[in-house]
Design an enzyme around this catalytic site. Structure first.
Site, PDB file in Angstrom:
ATOM      1  N   GLY A 243       1.049  -1.312  -0.090  1.00 11.95           N
ATOM      2  CA  GLY A 243      -0.016  -0.050  -0.048  1.00 11.95           C
ATOM      3  C   GLY A 243       0.728   1.330  -0.078  1.00 11.95           C
ATOM      4  O   GLY A 243       2.070   1.294  -0.471  1.00 11.95           O
ATOM      5  N   THR A 245       3.111   4.306   1.190  1.00  3.33           N
ATOM      6  CA  THR A 245       4.431   4.568   2.089  1.00  3.33           C
ATOM      7  C   THR A 245       3.794   5.085   3.282  1.00  3.33           C
ATOM      8  O   THR A 245       4.587   4.708   4.449  1.00  3.33           O
ATOM      9  CB  THR A 245       5.445   5.601   1.449  1.00  3.33           C
ATOM     10  OG1 THR A 245       5.848   4.744   0.253  1.00  3.33           O
ATOM     11  CG2 THR A 245       6.754   5.771   2.208  1.00  3.33           C
ATOM     12  N   GLU A 265       5.538  -3.400   0.798  1.00  4.28           N
ATOM     13  CA  GLU A 265       6.001  -3.084  -0.415  1.00  4.28           C
ATOM     14  C   GLU A 265       4.857  -1.733  -0.851  1.00  4.28           C
ATOM     15  O   GLU A 265       3.690  -1.922  -0.668  1.00  4.28           O
ATOM     16  CB  GLU A 265       4.981  -4.308  -1.410  1.00  4.28           C
ATOM     17  CG  GLU A 265       5.826  -5.483  -1.272  1.00  4.28           C
ATOM     18  CD  GLU A 265       7.025  -5.833  -2.064  1.00  4.28           C
ATOM     19  OE1 GLU A 265       7.477  -4.765  -2.406  1.00  4.28           O
ATOM     20  OE2 GLU A 265       7.675  -6.756  -2.002  1.00  4.28           O
ATOM     21  N   CYS A 299       2.167   0.841  -8.759  1.00  5.35           N
ATOM     22  CA  CYS A 299       3.100   1.250  -7.898  1.00  5.35           C
ATOM     23  C   CYS A 299       4.546   1.626  -8.483  1.00  5.35           C
ATOM     24  O   CYS A 299       5.130   2.265  -8.012  1.00  5.35           O
ATOM     25  CB  CYS A 299       3.459   0.239  -6.575  1.00  5.35           C
ATOM     26  SG  CYS A 299       3.525  -1.381  -7.369  1.00  5.35           S
ATOM     27  N   GLU A 396       3.992  10.832  -5.460  1.00  2.00           N
ATOM     28  CA  GLU A 396       3.560   9.555  -6.324  1.00  2.00           C
ATOM     29  C   GLU A 396       1.960  10.152  -6.653  1.00  2.00           C
ATOM     30  O   GLU A 396       1.167  10.361  -5.655  1.00  2.00           O
ATOM     31  CB  GLU A 396       3.543   8.430  -5.489  1.00  2.00           C
ATOM     32  CG  GLU A 396       2.940   7.255  -5.995  1.00  2.00           C
ATOM     33  CD  GLU A 396       2.699   6.006  -5.542  1.00  2.00           C
ATOM     34  OE1 GLU A 396       2.358   6.221  -4.141  1.00  2.00           O
ATOM     35  OE2 GLU A 396       2.921   5.181  -5.758  1.00  2.00           O
TER      36      GLU A 396
HETATM   37  P1  NAD Z   1      -3.338   2.417   1.337  1.00  3.80           P
HETATM   38  O1  NAD Z   1      -2.202   2.762   2.008  1.00  3.80           O
HETATM   39  O2  NAD Z   1      -4.172   3.795   1.499  1.00  3.80           O
HETATM   40  O3  NAD Z   1      -4.341   1.164   1.623  1.00  3.80           O
HETATM   41  C1  NAD Z   1      -3.721  -0.003   1.609  1.00  3.80           C
HETATM   42  C2  NAD Z   1      -4.382  -0.946   2.356  1.00  3.80           C
HETATM   43  O4  NAD Z   1      -4.153  -0.805   3.747  1.00  3.80           O
HETATM   44  C3  NAD Z   1      -5.864  -1.126   2.235  1.00  3.80           C
HETATM   45  O5  NAD Z   1      -6.112  -2.199   2.577  1.00  3.80           O
HETATM   46  C4  NAD Z   1      -6.482  -0.051   3.670  1.00  3.80           C
HETATM   47  O6  NAD Z   1      -7.529  -0.520   3.830  1.00  3.80           O
HETATM   48  C5  NAD Z   1      -5.313  -0.530   4.365  1.00  3.80           C
HETATM   49  N1  NAD Z   1      -5.104   0.442   5.395  1.00  3.80           N
HETATM   50  C6  NAD Z   1      -5.058   1.743   5.560  1.00  3.80           C
HETATM   51  N2  NAD Z   1      -4.775   2.498   6.693  1.00  3.80           N
HETATM   52  C7  NAD Z   1      -4.368   1.439   7.514  1.00  3.80           C
HETATM   53  C8  NAD Z   1      -3.631   1.365   8.722  1.00  3.80           C
HETATM   54  N3  NAD Z   1      -3.512   2.397   9.557  1.00  3.80           N
HETATM   55  N4  NAD Z   1      -3.266   0.174   9.236  1.00  3.80           N
HETATM   56  C9  NAD Z   1      -3.430  -0.891   8.574  1.00  3.80           C
HETATM   57  N5  NAD Z   1      -4.093  -1.082   7.352  1.00  3.80           N
HETATM   58  C10 NAD Z   1      -4.594  -0.107   6.928  1.00  3.80           C
HETATM   59  O7  NAD Z   1      -2.942   2.295  -0.218  1.00  3.80           O
HETATM   60  P2  NAD Z   1      -4.184   2.423  -1.427  1.00  3.80           P
HETATM   61  O8  NAD Z   1      -4.629   3.602  -1.642  1.00  3.80           O
HETATM   62  O9  NAD Z   1      -5.015   1.268  -1.342  1.00  3.80           O
HETATM   63  O10 NAD Z   1      -3.044   1.862  -2.648  1.00  3.80           O
HETATM   64  C11 NAD Z   1      -2.329   2.587  -3.274  1.00  3.80           C
HETATM   65  C12 NAD Z   1      -0.855   2.781  -2.876  1.00  3.80           C
HETATM   66  O11 NAD Z   1      -0.229   1.180  -2.765  1.00  3.80           O
HETATM   67  C13 NAD Z   1       0.321   3.263  -3.606  1.00  3.80           C
HETATM   68  O12 NAD Z   1       0.887   4.090  -2.880  1.00  3.80           O
HETATM   69  C14 NAD Z   1       0.914   2.194  -4.360  1.00  3.80           C
HETATM   70  O13 NAD Z   1       2.118   2.507  -4.786  1.00  3.80           O
HETATM   71  C15 NAD Z   1       1.096   1.141  -3.413  1.00  3.80           C
HETATM   72  N6  NAD Z   1       1.282  -0.106  -4.143  1.00  3.80           N
HETATM   73  C16 NAD Z   1       2.574  -0.528  -4.107  1.00  3.80           C
HETATM   74  C17 NAD Z   1       2.477  -2.096  -4.339  1.00  3.80           C
HETATM   75  C18 NAD Z   1       3.943  -2.547  -4.346  1.00  3.80           C
HETATM   76  O14 NAD Z   1       4.184  -3.843  -4.576  1.00  3.80           O
HETATM   77  N7  NAD Z   1       5.146  -1.901  -3.953  1.00  3.80           N
HETATM   78  C19 NAD Z   1       1.791  -2.729  -5.101  1.00  3.80           C
HETATM   79  C20 NAD Z   1       0.281  -1.884  -5.421  1.00  3.80           C
HETATM   80  C21 NAD Z   1       0.128  -0.866  -4.720  1.00  3.80           C
END
Ligand code: NAD
Length: 788
Positions: A243, A245, A265, A299, A396
């Protein structure tokens, strides 16, 4: 224009819609309302929220909001299932993974359509990329399950894993998480992202159908709060997160000191570098895929175009022309290039970022043409006229927005490429193999694609450098992220050492000593900034020496010196080995003196400790040119060279006990792998390391590669943890101080290893091998075109 050319230019696409009937029938069969999948059963839907189709805004289904009680129930089920699941033979586990892969293939179209409805991505992508890769992951990991005991002989699974994933590749991220975890023998609780839970729920049904033992896979849906309940849960042994950073950092802080395994990741801002000798048409096609695949919600999206100045104008003109032919629209239409963004909130966020970028001077090009009248659509955008500080260059965006900059020389390209807090991926286009393979090692990113982009495979590790996170998914590296050494569970708490009280209370009483050992920074002995010294006592409390009392400034100087010595990473491994052998030899020459000094500090005969220290230096000299990468052979026209690279600057805070070996055992693997080090030696008995300066000076160690700061271990560890110039930090100390180190390391997401108050006996020969080598390195997968 002749008639044929005219028709070619003006011909429009007819609609080519994929039918949603089966997906709708599946949703209807569940009354469009879902509970969680816990312990092999479906819970009754409780408090729910809507999962919407972003292309239409219509609700697809009601999803349950996971509560703490739901998470507790899932952890209980996963714990209960762990015993049986981990006890199955690898072959048996592999057969389940194989059955899942088959079932996914069998229902591939249903999965693809459901994914597109829920996420808005073009059916062309969900059908041809996401779902086939999902099946490939389960097939690949079925094999790992079977070969686990042979390939990872001393490893055991973590136990219960909490897995949290984003919305951009819902089922693919699930597969990246669940397949290796199950192959290794773990059980899981997975939380899909709130926008996209449906394919995870369909997957749960597949688990039911293939007869996966209950509790092995649990799916708990919900928002960030549900994720928090997972990351904070004491019954979970490992957290795997993909998710942003921002949330990754919050999870690092929450899990600090818990002893949980952690892989992150995170986000990216990946450079896409085009040299003047590139095949421009191919580079344009690659770029279209790099940034507009999945509407740019990727990502590793190649979101920063760096094009050589000599071809910039021509490249941008061609790019704009190609952008104008991209089709934005109904994701279920098979000839659509760009589908819907995930949600209105994301569209607004991107528009705001673009406004900021324009206010800071950027120009934005968007092709003509209409967007659909409803739904979350955005046009592809190209941003030019930007400086590196522009918001659109630094942040990003996670949308269909490409930022273009130019460079003159390869050196400048590398500088611009690395000028980011992220380090997930990079693309290099050049017809000159020498140039491309010269640039690849200089880019700080976990994945580098040469003359290609967005290649992914289950056999090839994927993951970031710097603030893009740590840990890898895919291949051998991905498997090791779900395994830990079997012996770790036998470690006992370190008995509390009795503090030695000084016999003489007067700080001016320096006995017969007339000298205070200095620090060792940048190849020179340096006085402590504080001007204070620390007494070194023998076990009876008698003053036997003094060392400088290092502070924040000394650490800053040492880190600066270490960063200036980062060239150590490119010193040939053979040379690094020679220097480590030389260190060993020179220490051996003076073994009696060092043994006597150990006896003076600890009261025990130091002969064996010196001998072991020499042996450890030999061991890692031997490793320097042997701990190597691999070449993967994915089912694509490419090979992926998994290159082992050093982390960067490593801070080491050595144990109090075993004043010489405790430092050498950690220093040697870090140096062998090419990391300059800032070492804080034993806080109570540092004289063996201050004596080592002369050995270092006579062993051809380049200045700045070893820096030694004496002082209070915990205070200096905190400074090292907070320092963004430190890339990795190893700390031996109490459980509380370990928690502090992990938490304080959050700001730049440095990779930490801490002893957590446990008795790591560093004299044990198990530490002569890959345990610390793996922690001193990170893997960069370089994809290179290969074969036909
Ligand atoms: P996000 O961090 O907002 O959410 C990711 C997940 O975390 C969701 O399931 C969300 O419900 C959960 N979440 C949110 N707050 C939380 C907390 N405090 N504690 C635990 N879980 C929590 O990200 P997003 O908007 O869903 O996805 C986009 C991001 O993901 C982008 O920054 C992208 O670059 C990254 N990403 C990285 C990869 C990789 O492999 N490096 C792959 C896909 C996406």
């Amino acid at each position: 224009m002749n008639e044929i050319a005219r028709i070619f230019e003006t011909l429009d696409y007819g609609p080519a819609p994929e039918g949603p009937e089966q997906a709708n029938a599946w949703l209807d069969a569940h009354d469009r309302k879902f509970g969680h999948f816990i312990d092999g059963k479906w819970t009754r839907p409780g408090k729910t929220f809507s999962s919407d189709n972003p292309a239409t805004g219509e609700s697809l289904a009601q999803i349950s909001m996971g509560s703490e009680d739901d998470v507790n129930a899932a952890v209980k089920a996963a714990r209960a299932a762990f015993k049986g699941w981990s006890a199955l033979s690898g072959y048996e586990r592999g057969k389940y993974l194989y059955a899942i892969a088959r079932a996914i293939q069998k229902h591939a179209r249903l999965f693809a359509v459901l994914e597109t409805l829920d996420n808005g991505k073009p059916i062309r992508e969900s059908r041809d990329i996401d779902i086939p890769l999902v099946a490939r992951h389960f097939y690949h990991h079925a094999g790992w399950a079977q070969h686990l005991s042979r390939e990872f002989p001393d490893a055991v699974p973590y136990g219960v894993c909490g897995q949290i994933i984003p919305w951009n590749f819902p089922l693919l991220m699930l597969a990246w998480k669940i397949a290796p975890a199950l192959a290794a023998g773990n059980t899981v609780i997975l939380k899909p992202a709130e926008f996209t839970s449906l394919t995870a729920l369909l997957f749960a049904e597949i688990c039911e159908r293939v007869g996966l033992p209950k509790g092995v896979v649990n799916i708990v849906t919900g928002e960030g709060g549900t994720g928090q309940a997972i990351t904070a849960h004491a019954g979970i042994d490992k957290i795997a997160f993909t998710g942003s950073t921002e949330v990754g950092k919050a999870i690092r802080a929450v899990t600090a000191g818990s002893g949980k395994g952690l892989s992150l990741e995170l986000g990216g801002k990946s450079p896409y570098i085009v040299f003047e000798d590139a095949d421009i048409d191919s580079a344009i096609e690659g770029l279209i895929d790099a940034i507009w695949f999945n509407q740019g919600q990727v990502c590793c999206a190649g979101s920063r175009l760096l094009v050589q100045e000599s071809i910039e104008a021509r490249f941008i003109t061609k790019l704009k022309k190609r952008m104008a032919s991209l089709r934005v629209g109904d994701p279920l239409d098979k000839s659509i290039d760009i589908g819907a963004m995930i949600a209105p909130v994301q569209v607004e966020r991107i528009k705001d970022l673009m406004k900021r970028g324009v206010a800071e001077g950027a120009d934005i090009y968007e092709p003509d043409g209409q967007l659909p009248s409803r739904g979350c659509f955005l046009k592809p955008a190209l941003v030019t006229n930007v400086s590196p500080a522009n918001t659109l260059v630094a942040e990003e965006i996670f949308g269909p927005v490409l930022v273009a900059m130019s460079f003159r020389t390869p050196e400048e390209a590398v500088q611009l490429a690395n000028n980011t807090k992220y380090g997930l991926a990079a693309t290099i286009w050049s017809e000159n193999i020498n140039l491309a393979l010269d640039i690849a090692p200089q880019i700080k990113a976990g994945v580098v694609w040469i003359n290609g982009t967005n290649n992914f495979d289950a056999a090839v590790g994927f993951g970031g450098y710097k603030e893009s996170g740590y840990g890898r998914e895919g291949g051998r590296e991905g498997m090791s992220a779900y395994l830990k050494p079997a012996w770790e569970k036998e470690l006992k708490a370190v008995p509390v050492a009795k503090a030695v009280e000084p016999r003489a209370g007067n700080p001016l009483d320096t006995g017969h000593l007339d000298q205070t050992a200095k620090m060792y920074i940048g190849g020179k002995q340096a006085r402590p900034d504080s001007g204070y010294s620390r007494a070194v006592l023998d076990p009876s409390g008698k003053l036997i020496g003094e060392v400088g009392d290092g502070n924040r400034k000394d650490i800053r100087n040492a880190v600066e010196a270490a960063r200036a010595a980062l060239g150590w990473s490119t010193t040939p491994a053979h040379t690094r080995a020679q220097i480590l052998y030389f260190l060993a030899e020179n220490l051996d020459y003076r073994r009696d003196e060092f043994a006597a000094r150990l006896k003076l500090q600890t009261g025990e005969d130091g002969t064996e400790e010196v001998a072991l220290s020499v042996e450890r230096l030999f061991a890692f000299a031997g490793w320097a040119d042997k701990y190597d990468g691999a070449v993967h052979n994915p089912p694509l026209r490419a090979v992926a060279a998994a290159m082992i690279e050093p982390l960067g600057v490593i801070g080491i805070v050595a144990p109090n006990a075993r004043p010489l070996l405790g430092s050498i055992a950690l220093l040697a693997p870090a140096l062998a792998m090419g990391n300059p080090v800032v070492l804080v030696p034993s806080g109570t008995s540092p004289l063996s390391l201050t004596d080592l300066y002369q050995v270092i000076e006579t062993s051809d160690v380049p200045n700045g590669v070893i820096n030694i700061v004496t002082g209070d271990s915990v205070a200096l560890a905190k400074t090292l943890a907070e320092h963004d110039g430190v890339d990795g930090l190893w700390f031996v100390g109490s459980a509380d101080a370990s928690a502090m180190v992990e938490k304080a390391s959050t700001s730049n997401l440095k990779q930490t290893w801490t002893s957590r108050g446990l008795e790591f006996d560093l004299s044990n020969r198990r530490f002569e091998g890959d345990y610390f080598l793996a922690k001193a390195t990170q893997v960069k997968n370089v994809w290179i075109p290969y074969g036909a």
